[in-house]
Design an enzyme around this catalytic site. Structure first.
Site, PDB file in Angstrom:
ATOM      1  N   THR A   1     108.294  72.642  25.635  1.00  0.00           N
ATOM      2  CA  THR A   1     107.181  71.765  25.254  1.00  0.00           C
ATOM      3  C   THR A   1     105.908  72.189  25.977  1.00  0.00           C
ATOM      4  O   THR A   1     105.965  72.781  27.054  1.00  0.00           O
ATOM      5  CB  THR A   1     107.489  70.298  25.643  1.00  0.00           C
ATOM      6  OG1 THR A   1     107.896  70.279  27.015  1.00  0.00           O
ATOM      7  CG2 THR A   1     108.582  69.704  24.779  1.00  0.00           C
TER       8      THR A   1
ATOM      9  N   LYS B   1     103.644  58.467  36.664  1.00  0.00           N
ATOM     10  CA  LYS B   1     102.837  57.256  36.458  1.00  0.00           C
ATOM     11  C   LYS B   1     103.574  56.244  35.576  1.00  0.00           C
ATOM     12  O   LYS B   1     103.412  55.026  35.742  1.00  0.00           O
ATOM     13  CB  LYS B   1     101.475  57.596  35.851  1.00  0.00           C
ATOM     14  CG  LYS B   1     100.400  57.960  36.852  1.00  0.00           C
ATOM     15  CD  LYS B   1     100.857  58.870  37.872  1.00  0.00           C
ATOM     16  CE  LYS B   1     100.462  59.254  39.132  1.00  0.00           C
ATOM     17  NZ  LYS B   1     100.945  60.529  39.613  1.00  0.00           N
TER      18      LYS B   1
ATOM     19  N   GLU C   1     107.435  62.565  58.320  1.00  0.00           N
ATOM     20  CA  GLU C   1     106.253  63.431  58.184  1.00  0.00           C
ATOM     21  C   GLU C   1     105.989  64.120  59.518  1.00  0.00           C
ATOM     22  O   GLU C   1     105.926  63.474  60.559  1.00  0.00           O
ATOM     23  CB  GLU C   1     105.054  62.580  57.735  1.00  0.00           C
ATOM     24  CG  GLU C   1     103.698  63.244  57.845  1.00  0.00           C
ATOM     25  CD  GLU C   1     103.563  64.542  57.048  1.00  0.00           C
ATOM     26  OE1 GLU C   1     103.888  64.557  55.849  1.00  0.00           O
ATOM     27  OE2 GLU C   1     103.141  65.558  57.651  1.00  0.00           O
TER      28      GLU C   1
ATOM     29  N   HIS D   1      80.317  40.856  38.615  1.00  0.00           N
ATOM     30  CA  HIS D   1      80.982  40.003  39.608  1.00  0.00           C
ATOM     31  C   HIS D   1      81.989  39.113  38.895  1.00  0.00           C
ATOM     32  O   HIS D   1      81.673  38.574  37.836  1.00  0.00           O
ATOM     33  CB  HIS D   1      79.950  39.138  40.322  1.00  0.00           C
ATOM     34  CG  HIS D   1      80.582  38.164  41.274  1.00  0.00           C
ATOM     35  ND1 HIS D   1      81.079  38.550  42.503  1.00  0.00           N
ATOM     36  CD2 HIS D   1      80.819  36.831  41.163  1.00  0.00           C
ATOM     37  CE1 HIS D   1      81.576  37.486  43.115  1.00  0.00           C
ATOM     38  NE2 HIS D   1      81.447  36.433  42.322  1.00  0.00           N
TER      39      HIS D   1
HETATM   40  P1  FAD Z   1     101.241  73.731  35.475  1.00  0.00           P
HETATM   41  O1  FAD Z   1     101.058  72.348  35.021  1.00  0.00           O
HETATM   42  O2  FAD Z   1     102.139  74.000  36.613  1.00  0.00           O
HETATM   43  O3  FAD Z   1     101.700  74.540  34.208  1.00  0.00           O
HETATM   44  C1  FAD Z   1     102.017  75.882  34.270  1.00  0.00           C
HETATM   45  C2  FAD Z   1     102.887  76.188  33.075  1.00  0.00           C
HETATM   46  O4  FAD Z   1     102.969  77.592  32.967  1.00  0.00           O
HETATM   47  C3  FAD Z   1     104.305  75.683  33.191  1.00  0.00           C
HETATM   48  O5  FAD Z   1     104.637  74.925  32.060  1.00  0.00           O
HETATM   49  C4  FAD Z   1     105.159  76.945  33.274  1.00  0.00           C
HETATM   50  O6  FAD Z   1     106.387  76.821  32.571  1.00  0.00           O
HETATM   51  C5  FAD Z   1     104.280  77.952  32.590  1.00  0.00           C
HETATM   52  N1  FAD Z   1     104.452  79.328  33.051  1.00  0.00           N
HETATM   53  C6  FAD Z   1     104.359  79.802  34.317  1.00  0.00           C
HETATM   54  N2  FAD Z   1     104.473  81.128  34.329  1.00  0.00           N
HETATM   55  C7  FAD Z   1     104.662  81.488  33.039  1.00  0.00           C
HETATM   56  C8  FAD Z   1     104.853  82.725  32.418  1.00  0.00           C
HETATM   57  N3  FAD Z   1     104.839  83.855  33.124  1.00  0.00           N
HETATM   58  N4  FAD Z   1     105.033  82.747  31.078  1.00  0.00           N
HETATM   59  C9  FAD Z   1     105.033  81.604  30.350  1.00  0.00           C
HETATM   60  N5  FAD Z   1     104.841  80.400  30.897  1.00  0.00           N
HETATM   61  C10 FAD Z   1     104.660  80.351  32.230  1.00  0.00           C
HETATM   62  N6  FAD Z   1      98.007  66.093  39.545  1.00  0.00           N
HETATM   63  C11 FAD Z   1      97.042  65.187  39.270  1.00  0.00           C
HETATM   64  O7  FAD Z   1      95.888  65.565  39.092  1.00  0.00           O
HETATM   65  N7  FAD Z   1      97.336  63.853  39.172  1.00  0.00           N
HETATM   66  C12 FAD Z   1      98.580  63.371  39.377  1.00  0.00           C
HETATM   67  O8  FAD Z   1      98.808  62.164  39.287  1.00  0.00           O
HETATM   68  C13 FAD Z   1      99.605  64.295  39.667  1.00  0.00           C
HETATM   69  N8  FAD Z   1     100.873  63.876  39.852  1.00  0.00           N
HETATM   70  C14 FAD Z   1     101.858  64.794  40.079  1.00  0.00           C
HETATM   71  C15 FAD Z   1     103.157  64.330  40.255  1.00  0.00           C
HETATM   72  C16 FAD Z   1     104.184  65.228  40.479  1.00  0.00           C
HETATM   73  C17 FAD Z   1     105.580  64.713  40.649  1.00  0.00           C
HETATM   74  C18 FAD Z   1     103.901  66.628  40.523  1.00  0.00           C
HETATM   75  C19 FAD Z   1     104.991  67.616  40.740  1.00  0.00           C
HETATM   76  C20 FAD Z   1     102.609  67.091  40.365  1.00  0.00           C
HETATM   77  C21 FAD Z   1     101.571  66.178  40.151  1.00  0.00           C
HETATM   78  N9  FAD Z   1     100.256  66.607  39.989  1.00  0.00           N
HETATM   79  C22 FAD Z   1      99.278  65.674  39.741  1.00  0.00           C
HETATM   80  C23 FAD Z   1      99.875  68.026  40.069  1.00  0.00           C
HETATM   81  C24 FAD Z   1      99.686  68.597  38.663  1.00  0.00           C
HETATM   82  O9  FAD Z   1     100.875  68.445  37.940  1.00  0.00           O
HETATM   83  C25 FAD Z   1      99.290  70.053  38.735  1.00  0.00           C
HETATM   84  O10 FAD Z   1      98.163  70.202  39.568  1.00  0.00           O
HETATM   85  C26 FAD Z   1      98.952  70.591  37.351  1.00  0.00           C
HETATM   86  O11 FAD Z   1     100.050  70.466  36.481  1.00  0.00           O
HETATM   87  C27 FAD Z   1      98.526  72.058  37.441  1.00  0.00           C
HETATM   88  O12 FAD Z   1      98.228  72.517  36.167  1.00  0.00           O
HETATM   89  P2  FAD Z   1      98.330  74.074  35.821  1.00  0.00           P
HETATM   90  O13 FAD Z   1      97.802  74.195  34.433  1.00  0.00           O
HETATM   91  O14 FAD Z   1      97.705  74.880  36.881  1.00  0.00           O
HETATM   92  O15 FAD Z   1      99.868  74.442  35.877  1.00  0.00           O
END
Ligand code: FAD
Length: 462
Positions: free
Chosen positions: A40, A54, A200, A440
């Site tokens: 997905t 969330k 921590e 308010h």
């Molecule tokens: P990602 O979301 O990590 O997506 C990268 C994607 O690339 C993945 O689907 C992976 O499968 C794919 N991928 C990697 N390498 C390859 C490859 N070579 N070929 C094909 N596909 C590949 N951030 C917030 O701002 N607010 C929040 O409330 C928040 N809550 C979080 C809660 C949890 C439990 C976690 C774990 C994280 C949370 N984060 C939150 C952080 C947030 O999820 C990340 O900062 C964000 O998803 C980063 O986005 P990104 O596009 O850099 O990468």
């Protein structure tokens, strides 16, 4: 059968950074291919991060609010927890959003390739049986949880993804790491009935946030969690009847303590080392981060990188904005990424939120600043909501009185933070904020009131 695709822009990874970059590039008229290893779209954030956490925190909040109402004259009785239904609801939320992304990709004619992409040259990539030749690439490969090598592999040791699966409600749970993700998941399990301990290594929870904000959170939660600060886990023994954990440090228990589950939440590591970036000539540092300039360009001019893989803060909204800039630069626009503040929010209870410069950073950077704080004990809305533990703090440049940072601890802090972020980006000063008429009674009033305190027009706080 092997396939070949020629594309103007290939985006590697479909998280918030990747899909935002792909959609913006397509909207700007470029031919785009989005490569994703998961089944997905949506990356960590939608599938196993921001959104499912969330959805579960919403459940936790309703349970806590219902309990709290007893002291205001309304009793609901003990909650009946149906884990299968909670899980199904969380999955439905995730499904709705990831399917929404499928539709948005189709609408823009973004080609989606399912597979793990690896570079084979400066303009070629292989994902499964598909060979992709590209003019530009955007690496948006994200990050994954850090595992601790000394902790045995065991079903009862989980990371954030395991915690979101919500397999059961452990009696005794240890959250290893008092950062945002650990505390959010701890909040969920505590509300569902687990006894949660948090350990921590630093001397405060959420070390990136200002100490006063975290102190208010910690005081409020002292009855909810067993919090062990300045303490580390030095050993875990997996036995049939539980996981026996030994600690070292200021608040370490003398003997090993038994837990039913351990959630390891000690941070995330970037995925930069997993896609053969060197074959395209892209430098990746030893930790897996990819260095970029303000236009999100790597050392190879036609390859950009965005999101968690380029560094802290690892947050979805930072990835989205970087994705937009990378796509716009590829389309020939003269944009760059230089925000005055990236908001951070811990969706805990109470929430902790901050944007712009923290007081800690202001001190480290030797900035001449002044801070003004409005305590929620003086807020009508906070009193009416029986949640007066919070406060709102604004940080101003001492000479210009322009706002450079702000932090809030309290219910809805994350929603409130946007106003402070906008004020920072617009270069507002204390008078601008003080003269803005806030409705308010709202918690947002506390932002205007903190500015009034700074201006000297309020002097009679409790
Ligand atoms: P990602 O979301 O990590 O997506 C990268 C994607 O690339 C993945 O689907 C992976 O499968 C794919 N991928 C990697 N390498 C390859 C490859 N070579 N070929 C094909 N596909 C590949 N951030 C917030 O701002 N607010 C929040 O409330 C928040 N809550 C979080 C809660 C949890 C439990 C976690 C774990 C994280 C949370 N984060 C939150 C952080 C947030 O999820 C990340 O900062 C964000 O998803 C980063 O986005 P990104 O596009 O850099 O990468």
């Amino acid at each position: 059968m092997s396939k070949e695709i020629k594309t103007q822009v290939v985006v590697l990874g479909a998280g918030p950074g990747g899909y935002s970059a792909a959609f913006r590039a397509a909207d700007l008229g470029l031919d785009v291919t989005l490569v994703e290893a998961r089944d997905t779209l949506g990356g960590v954030c939608l599938n196993v991060g921001c959104i499912p956490s969330k959805a579960l925190l919403h459940v936790a909040k309703v349970i806590d609010d219902a309990k709290e109402m007893a002291s205001h004259g309304v009793s609901f009785g003990a909650p009946e927890i149906d884990l299968d239904k909670i899980r199904a609801w969380k999955d439905k939320v995730v499904g709705q959003l990831t399917k929404g992304l499928d539709g948005m990709a189709k609408m823009r004619k973004v080609k989606v390739v399912n597979g793990y992409g690896k570079f084979t040259g400066a303009n070629t990539l292989q994902a499964g049986d598909t060979t992709i030749t590209f003019e530009h690439a955007i690496i948006a490969a994200g990050s994954e949880p850090v595992a601790l090598p000394f902790i045995p592999k065991d079903d009862r040791v989980i990371d954030s993804t395991g915690a979101l699966e919500l397999k059961d409600i452990p009696g005794e749970m240890l959250v290893l790491g008092g950062g945002i993700i650990g505390l959010e998941m701890g909040t969920v399990y505590r509300a569902l009935g687990s006894k949660v301990s948090v350990v921590e290594f630093a001397d405060q929870l959420v070390p990136a946030a200002d100490a006063d904000i975290v102190k208010a959170y910690t005081k409020f939660n002292s009855k909810n969690f067993n919090i062990m600060l300045s303490t580390k886990v030095v050993g875990v023994e997996a036995k049939k009847d539980g996981l026996y954990v030994t600690f070292e440090g200021k608040n370490a228990p003398e003997k090993a303590v038994r837990y039913d589950k351990i959630l390891v939440a000690v941070g995330r590591k970037p995925n930069g080392n997993l896609m053969d970036a060197a074959k395209a000539g892209v430098n990746v540092d030893e930790r897996g981060f990819i260095n970029v300039d303000k236009q999100l360009r790597t050392n190879v001019k036609h390859i950009h990188a965005i999101g968690d893989v380029v560094g802290q803060p690892m947050l979805a909204h930072k990835a989205v904005h970087e994705g937009h800039v990378a796509a716009e630069v590829i389309a020939g626009m003269k944009h760059y990424f230089d925000p005055r503040g990236i908001p951070s929010v811990a969706y805990t209870d109470p929430e902790m939120a901050w944007v712009g410069v923290t007081e800690k950073e202001a001190k480290e950077q030797g900035l001449k600043y002044e801070a003004a704080t409005f305590p929620w004990a003086a807020s009508g809305r906070a009193i009416a909501s029986a949640r007066t533990e919070g406060f709102t703090k604004l940080i101003f440049d001492k000479e210009t009185h322009r706002i450079i940072g702000g932090a809030i601890v309290g219910i809805n802090a994350g929603e409130m933070l946007g106003e402070i972020g906008l004020a920072i980006e617009m270069g507002a000063d204390a008078e601008d904020i003080a003269l803005t008429i806030h409705a308010h009674p709202t918690l947002n009033e506390s932002i205007g009131l903190a500015a009034e305190i700074y201006e000297g027009s309020i002097t009679d706080l409790p």
